[in-house]
Scaffold this active site. Structure first.
Site, PDB file in Angstrom:
ATOM      1  N   ASN A  12       0.966  -1.257   0.116  1.00  0.00           N
ATOM      2  CA  ASN A  12       0.085   0.038   0.110  1.00  0.00           C
ATOM      3  C   ASN A  12       0.903   1.291   0.029  1.00  0.00           C
ATOM      4  O   ASN A  12       0.278   2.313   0.267  1.00  0.00           O
ATOM      5  CB  ASN A  12      -1.024  -0.036   1.241  1.00  0.00           C
ATOM      6  CG  ASN A  12      -0.303   0.121   2.607  1.00  0.00           C
ATOM      7  OD1 ASN A  12       1.059   0.106   2.456  1.00  0.00           O
ATOM      8  ND2 ASN A  12      -0.976  -0.046   3.579  1.00  0.00           N
ATOM      9  N   LYS A  14       3.627   4.096  -1.829  1.00  0.00           N
ATOM     10  CA  LYS A  14       3.750   4.840  -2.964  1.00  0.00           C
ATOM     11  C   LYS A  14       5.228   3.872  -3.828  1.00  0.00           C
ATOM     12  O   LYS A  14       5.876   3.866  -3.059  1.00  0.00           O
ATOM     13  CB  LYS A  14       3.951   6.104  -2.910  1.00  0.00           C
ATOM     14  CG  LYS A  14       4.238   6.810  -4.368  1.00  0.00           C
ATOM     15  CD  LYS A  14       4.082   8.325  -3.943  1.00  0.00           C
ATOM     16  CE  LYS A  14       5.100   9.034  -5.222  1.00  0.00           C
ATOM     17  NZ  LYS A  14       4.360   8.891  -6.625  1.00  0.00           N
ATOM     18  N   LYS A  16       5.142   1.632  -6.815  1.00  0.00           N
ATOM     19  CA  LYS A  16       4.722   0.259  -7.630  1.00  0.00           C
ATOM     20  C   LYS A  16       4.870   0.753  -9.127  1.00  0.00           C
ATOM     21  O   LYS A  16       5.649   0.215  -9.640  1.00  0.00           O
ATOM     22  CB  LYS A  16       3.636  -0.374  -7.310  1.00  0.00           C
ATOM     23  CG  LYS A  16       3.426  -0.473  -5.846  1.00  0.00           C
ATOM     24  CD  LYS A  16       1.967  -1.032  -5.306  1.00  0.00           C
ATOM     25  CE  LYS A  16       1.034   0.114  -5.198  1.00  0.00           C
ATOM     26  NZ  LYS A  16       1.174   1.073  -4.126  1.00  0.00           N
ATOM     27  N   THR A  17       4.053   1.664  -9.525  1.00  0.00           N
ATOM     28  CA  THR A  17       4.110   2.113 -10.935  1.00  0.00           C
ATOM     29  C   THR A  17       5.552   2.592 -11.303  1.00  0.00           C
ATOM     30  O   THR A  17       6.094   2.410 -12.369  1.00  0.00           O
ATOM     31  CB  THR A  17       3.031   2.835 -11.439  1.00  0.00           C
ATOM     32  OG1 THR A  17       1.785   2.203 -10.927  1.00  0.00           O
ATOM     33  CG2 THR A  17       2.737   3.273 -12.647  1.00  0.00           C
ATOM     34  N   THR A  18       5.883   3.433 -10.396  1.00  0.00           N
ATOM     35  CA  THR A  18       7.100   4.269 -10.658  1.00  0.00           C
ATOM     36  C   THR A  18       8.236   3.303 -10.611  1.00  0.00           C
ATOM     37  O   THR A  18       9.369   3.410 -11.498  1.00  0.00           O
ATOM     38  CB  THR A  18       7.395   5.567  -9.787  1.00  0.00           C
ATOM     39  OG1 THR A  18       7.154   5.077  -8.315  1.00  0.00           O
ATOM     40  CG2 THR A  18       6.406   6.662  -9.996  1.00  0.00           C
ATOM     41  N   ARG A  26      15.655   1.758 -17.312  1.00  0.00           N
ATOM     42  CA  ARG A  26      17.098   1.050 -17.130  1.00  0.00           C
ATOM     43  C   ARG A  26      17.044   0.149 -18.297  1.00  0.00           C
ATOM     44  O   ARG A  26      17.984  -0.009 -19.333  1.00  0.00           O
ATOM     45  CB  ARG A  26      17.307   0.161 -15.992  1.00  0.00           C
ATOM     46  CG  ARG A  26      18.287  -0.747 -15.998  1.00  0.00           C
ATOM     47  CD  ARG A  26      18.417  -1.388 -14.575  1.00  0.00           C
ATOM     48  NE  ARG A  26      18.763  -0.512 -13.466  1.00  0.00           N
ATOM     49  CZ  ARG A  26      18.695  -0.621 -12.168  1.00  0.00           C
ATOM     50  NH1 ARG A  26      18.270  -1.862 -11.883  1.00  0.00           N
ATOM     51  NH2 ARG A  26      19.238  -0.026 -11.421  1.00  0.00           N
ATOM     52  N   PHE A  68     -10.780   5.334 -12.215  1.00  0.00           N
ATOM     53  CA  PHE A  68     -10.683   4.735 -10.963  1.00  0.00           C
ATOM     54  C   PHE A  68     -12.058   3.805 -10.912  1.00  0.00           C
ATOM     55  O   PHE A  68     -13.188   4.162 -11.082  1.00  0.00           O
ATOM     56  CB  PHE A  68     -10.711   5.750  -9.941  1.00  0.00           C
ATOM     57  CG  PHE A  68      -9.264   6.140  -9.736  1.00  0.00           C
ATOM     58  CD1 PHE A  68      -7.925   5.416  -9.842  1.00  0.00           C
ATOM     59  CD2 PHE A  68      -9.288   7.618  -9.865  1.00  0.00           C
ATOM     60  CE1 PHE A  68      -6.903   6.151  -9.806  1.00  0.00           C
ATOM     61  CE2 PHE A  68      -7.779   8.199  -9.672  1.00  0.00           C
ATOM     62  CZ  PHE A  68      -6.671   7.528  -9.737  1.00  0.00           C
ATOM     63  N   TRP A  70     -13.378   2.625  -8.143  1.00  0.00           N
ATOM     64  CA  TRP A  70     -14.374   2.973  -6.803  1.00  0.00           C
ATOM     65  C   TRP A  70     -15.081   4.211  -7.360  1.00  0.00           C
ATOM     66  O   TRP A  70     -15.955   4.722  -6.614  1.00  0.00           O
ATOM     67  CB  TRP A  70     -13.419   3.234  -5.460  1.00  0.00           C
ATOM     68  CG  TRP A  70     -12.342   4.037  -5.679  1.00  0.00           C
ATOM     69  CD1 TRP A  70     -12.405   5.403  -5.425  1.00  0.00           C
ATOM     70  CD2 TRP A  70     -11.041   3.942  -6.041  1.00  0.00           C
ATOM     71  NE1 TRP A  70     -10.824   6.021  -5.591  1.00  0.00           N
ATOM     72  CE2 TRP A  70     -10.107   4.846  -6.298  1.00  0.00           C
ATOM     73  CE3 TRP A  70     -10.269   2.745  -6.990  1.00  0.00           C
ATOM     74  CZ2 TRP A  70      -8.795   4.962  -6.442  1.00  0.00           C
ATOM     75  CZ3 TRP A  70      -8.923   2.708  -7.225  1.00  0.00           C
ATOM     76  CH2 TRP A  70      -8.274   3.811  -7.180  1.00  0.00           C
ATOM     77  N   GLU A 105      -1.453  -2.245 -12.613  1.00  0.00           N
ATOM     78  CA  GLU A 105      -2.406  -2.463 -11.813  1.00  0.00           C
ATOM     79  C   GLU A 105      -3.558  -3.752 -12.040  1.00  0.00           C
ATOM     80  O   GLU A 105      -4.829  -3.702 -11.908  1.00  0.00           O
ATOM     81  CB  GLU A 105      -3.569  -1.357 -12.030  1.00  0.00           C
ATOM     82  CG  GLU A 105      -2.870   0.169 -11.840  1.00  0.00           C
ATOM     83  CD  GLU A 105      -2.505   0.487 -10.152  1.00  0.00           C
ATOM     84  OE1 GLU A 105      -2.868  -0.312  -9.340  1.00  0.00           O
ATOM     85  OE2 GLU A 105      -1.820   1.544 -10.186  1.00  0.00           O
TER      86      GLU A 105
HETATM   87  P1  ATP Z   1       3.339   5.700  -8.142  1.00  0.00           P
HETATM   88  O1  ATP Z   1       2.506   5.598  -9.220  1.00  0.00           O
HETATM   89  O2  ATP Z   1       3.283   6.802  -7.458  1.00  0.00           O
HETATM   90  O3  ATP Z   1       4.562   4.715  -8.111  1.00  0.00           O
HETATM   91  P2  ATP Z   1       1.645   3.524  -6.733  1.00  0.00           P
HETATM   92  O4  ATP Z   1       1.599   2.665  -8.086  1.00  0.00           O
HETATM   93  O5  ATP Z   1       2.404   2.523  -5.952  1.00  0.00           O
HETATM   94  O6  ATP Z   1       2.144   4.719  -7.141  1.00  0.00           O
HETATM   95  P3  ATP Z   1      -1.226   3.161  -6.730  1.00  0.00           P
HETATM   96  O7  ATP Z   1      -1.642   2.369  -5.797  1.00  0.00           O
HETATM   97  O8  ATP Z   1      -1.227   2.977  -8.186  1.00  0.00           O
HETATM   98  O9  ATP Z   1       0.340   3.695  -6.221  1.00  0.00           O
HETATM   99  O10 ATP Z   1      -1.988   4.708  -6.205  1.00  0.00           O
HETATM  100  C1  ATP Z   1      -1.925   5.759  -7.368  1.00  0.00           C
HETATM  101  C2  ATP Z   1      -2.047   6.869  -6.503  1.00  0.00           C
HETATM  102  O11 ATP Z   1      -2.048   6.692  -5.271  1.00  0.00           O
HETATM  103  C3  ATP Z   1      -0.249   7.707  -6.763  1.00  0.00           C
HETATM  104  O12 ATP Z   1      -0.466   8.836  -7.103  1.00  0.00           O
HETATM  105  C4  ATP Z   1       0.032   7.633  -5.355  1.00  0.00           C
HETATM  106  O13 ATP Z   1       0.942   8.603  -4.887  1.00  0.00           O
HETATM  107  C5  ATP Z   1      -0.976   7.450  -4.509  1.00  0.00           C
HETATM  108  N1  ATP Z   1      -0.584   6.697  -3.118  1.00  0.00           N
HETATM  109  C6  ATP Z   1       0.123   5.574  -3.290  1.00  0.00           C
HETATM  110  N2  ATP Z   1       0.340   5.148  -2.021  1.00  0.00           N
HETATM  111  C7  ATP Z   1      -0.483   6.014  -1.352  1.00  0.00           C
HETATM  112  C8  ATP Z   1      -0.842   6.212   0.260  1.00  0.00           C
HETATM  113  N3  ATP Z   1      -0.472   5.251   1.057  1.00  0.00           N
HETATM  114  N4  ATP Z   1      -1.742   7.322   0.800  1.00  0.00           N
HETATM  115  C9  ATP Z   1      -2.283   7.914  -0.348  1.00  0.00           C
HETATM  116  N5  ATP Z   1      -2.172   7.954  -1.716  1.00  0.00           N
HETATM  117  C10 ATP Z   1      -1.009   6.924  -2.010  1.00  0.00           C
HETATM  118 MG    MG Z   2       0.200   2.339  -9.503  1.00  0.00          MG
END
Ligand code: ATP
Ligand code: MG
Length: 173
Positions: A12, A14, A16-18, A26, A68, A70, A105
């Site tokens: 949970n 931040k 994953k996608t980055t 790379r 999204f 939701w 996702e």
């Molecule tokens: P990113 O794309 O920044 O790498 P992610 O892929 O890990 O994030 P997702 O679950 O895809 O995260 O969520 C998408 C959005 O929710 C992103 O903009 C991210 O910054 C935000 N987010 C991720 N973790 C959290 C958290 N713990 N609380 C609130 N927002 C979050």
């Molecule tokens: Mg993501």
């Protein structure tokens, strides 16, 4: 030993996608061909879509979700979009055109039971042997974790959202 891997970025926190995009950057340095499929579209135009236009000879990105889930008005339309995206992903996996495929996702699609989990895992296990597949998303299922060679769980220790700081350009999108 060289082997195409299944990499899973979950949890949970931040990143994953980055992380998937960082790995793509790379790999592009080694002229890998990459295909990214986004199963859930955000409500903002993400910077990576624009940035990747500079790498269009190496990487394609397909935004195939409806937004999204939701916030969705129609679960059946979301499900249909997810199934179309999955059929497309299967074709790309089998095509042998890429060295890396990113299924962004995908975990949500499984969690919402939009596509049968066993079918997804079977397709991943039958992938071309040199292909690397990167999967991102929270709440990865047990079967997916079992199928993966690498699993990293991002843990949210702090997130600015909790302090009332909204999503920012260049950081969140
Ligand atoms: P990113 O794309 O920044 O790498 P992610 O892929 O890990 O994030 P997702 O679950 O895809 O995260 O969520 C998408 C959005 O929710 C992103 O903009 C991210 O910054 C935000 N987010 C991720 N973790 C959290 C958290 N713990 N609380 C609130 N927002 C979050
Ligand atoms: Mg993501």
């Amino acid at each position: 030993m060289k082997k195409g891997l299944i990499l899973l970025f979950t949890g949970n926190g931040k990143g994953k996608t980055t992380a998937a995009l960082g790995l793509a950057l790379r790999a592009m340095g080694h002229h890998f061909k990459i295909c990214m499929i986004q199963f859930i579209k955000g409500s903002w135009q993400c910077g990576e879509l624009e940035a990747l236009k500079r790498f269009e000879d190496l990487m394609e990105i397909h935004v195939m979700g409806r937004g999204f889930t939701w916030k969705s008005d129609d679960f059946n339309k979301d499900k249909q979009a997810a199934q179309t995206a999955w059929q497309f992903a299967k074709q790309m996996i089998a095509s042998e055109k890429y060295q890396i495929i990113i299924l962004d996702e995908l975990t949500h699609i499984i969690k919402l039971k939009m596509i049968d989990e066993k079918e997804i895992v079977a397709a991943l296990c039958a992938k071309p042997k040199d292909l690397h597949v990167i999967i991102t998303g929270r709440d990865a299922s047990e079967l997916l974790v079992d199928a993966a060679d690498l699993v990293t769980e991002m843990q949210a220790v702090k997130h600015p959202f909790k302090a009332g700081i909204k999503a920012q350009k260049g950081i969140e999108f």
